[in-house]
Design a protein around this motif. Structure first.
Motif, short mmCIF file in Angstrom:
data_model
loop_
_atom_site.label_atom_id
_atom_site.label_comp_id
_atom_site.label_asym_id
_atom_site.label_seq_id
_atom_site.Cartn_x
_atom_site.Cartn_y
_atom_site.Cartn_z
N PHE A 11 0.83 -1.20 0.00
CA PHE A 11 0.00 0.00 0.00
C PHE A 11 0.87 1.25 0.00
N LEU A 13 0.03 4.86 0.99
CA LEU A 13 -1.06 5.59 1.61
C LEU A 13 -1.11 7.01 1.06
N GLN A 29 -3.60 4.04 8.14
CA GLN A 29 -5.05 3.93 8.07
C GLN A 29 -5.48 2.47 8.09
N GLU A 31 -8.12 -0.62 7.10
CA GLU A 31 -8.68 -1.03 5.81
C GLU A 31 -10.06 -1.66 6.02
N ARG A 32 -11.01 -1.22 5.20
CA ARG A 32 -12.37 -1.77 5.24
C ARG A 32 -12.63 -2.60 4.00
N ASN A 33 -13.48 -3.59 4.15
CA ASN A 33 -13.89 -4.39 3.01
C ASN A 33 -14.94 -3.66 2.18
N TYR A 41 -7.57 -8.07 6.95
CA TYR A 41 -6.37 -7.22 6.89
C TYR A 41 -5.53 -7.36 8.16
N HIS A 43 -1.83 -5.56 9.83
CA HIS A 43 -0.80 -4.53 9.75
C HIS A 43 0.34 -4.88 10.70
N PRO A 96 -11.35 -0.75 11.93
CA PRO A 96 -10.52 0.02 11.00
C PRO A 96 -10.35 1.49 11.38
N THR A 117 1.21 -4.02 5.19
CA THR A 117 -0.19 -4.43 5.27
C THR A 117 -0.38 -5.69 4.44
N ASN A 188 -9.28 -5.09 12.01
CA ASN A 188 -7.91 -5.23 11.50
C ASN A 188 -7.02 -5.78 12.60
#
Length: 255
Positions: A11, A13, A29, A31-33, A41, A43, A96, A117, A188
């Protein structure tokens, strides 16, 4: 169940980036689906802090998670070591929206030295779980239809009861798996690793080597003892054989 397809995502960002490729400002940040997406996800963040601040940052981050200061959060593991080069690690699962805030809290007065990520695709696992659930429900409905019959013997009723109980156990296990999958999709996983600049300095590397000296010495001694233990039976057998060959060689060379 088929193997899960694992995708490693790199990623970049939003915002300006420094030469290392990390965004300035230390933001990470969550992450949303998206719709019809089933990505779990994770991190991994490395944070460098002054040695005397590591314990404070770990405690503050831990408390923020347990109190759900930045949203629903579950602390999974917490590790911390002291000494000249203290370090620590926190692994937590958070919504998230809370990833950026809790990362900024953890890295206050410090520096994010690396971040990655990773996303695991759970689409196949979710589909398999739903298929198994529907299959078990069909079997349950079939058994319920049999139970309504009036011509069943007592033995048949007992067998049906056992089958129903077994199905209930399987349905509960399927429901638990589905709940865990949904938890991974909705939150996450965040791993925060804390270290100090001393650890990367020449003096720090020397100190780290000295700190491992006792363990290395003990391990080397143990390996030597094991080697002697394995070799001793061979020496017992080979030593008399070597003496015999030596005597035989002397006799042959005298003539």
């Amino acid at each position: 169940m088929k193997p899960w397809m694992v995708a490693t995502l790199a990623f970049v960002l939003a915002g300006c980036s420094d030469p290392s490729g990390l965004p300035q400002g230390g933001a990470l940040q969550g992450e949303r689906n998206k719709a019809d997406s089933y990505l779990a996800y994770e991190h991994h963040v490395a944070i460098e802090l002054p040695a005397e601040r590591i314990g404070e940052r770990i405690a503050a981050t831990r408390e923020a998670c347990l109190s759900e200061r930045f949203g629903a959060c579950s602390l999974i593991t917490a590790q911390q070591s002291s000494g000249q080069a203290p370090r620590g690690e926190l692994t937590l699962r958070i919504v998230p929206d809370g990833v950026e805030a809790i990362t900024q809290l953890a890295s206050a007065d410090g520096e994010l030295t690396s971040r990655t990520t990773h996303a695991e695709d759970l689409a196949q696992a979710v589909a398999d779980n739903r298929r198994q659930h529907e299959q078990l429900l069909r079997q349950q409905r079939t058994l319920q239809q049999f139970e309504k019959r009036d011509d069943l013997a007592v033995a048949d009723l007992l067998a049906l009861a056992r089958e129903q109980a077994a199905l209930e156990v399987q349905l509960q296990a399927i429901a638990q798996d589905a709940a865990q999958q949904q938890r991974r999709l909705d939150t996450n996983l965040l791993t925060l690793r804390f270290s100090s600049p001393y650890e990367r300095s020449p003096l720090g590397r020397i100190g780290e080597a000295f700190s491992r000296l006792q363990d290395n010495l003990a391990e080397g001694t143990a390996n030597l003892i094991e080697f002697i233990g394995y070799s001793l039976p061979f020496l017992i057998v080979l030593f008399p054989l070597a003496l015999g060959l030596r005597k035989l060689w002397r006799r042959l060379t005298r003539h």
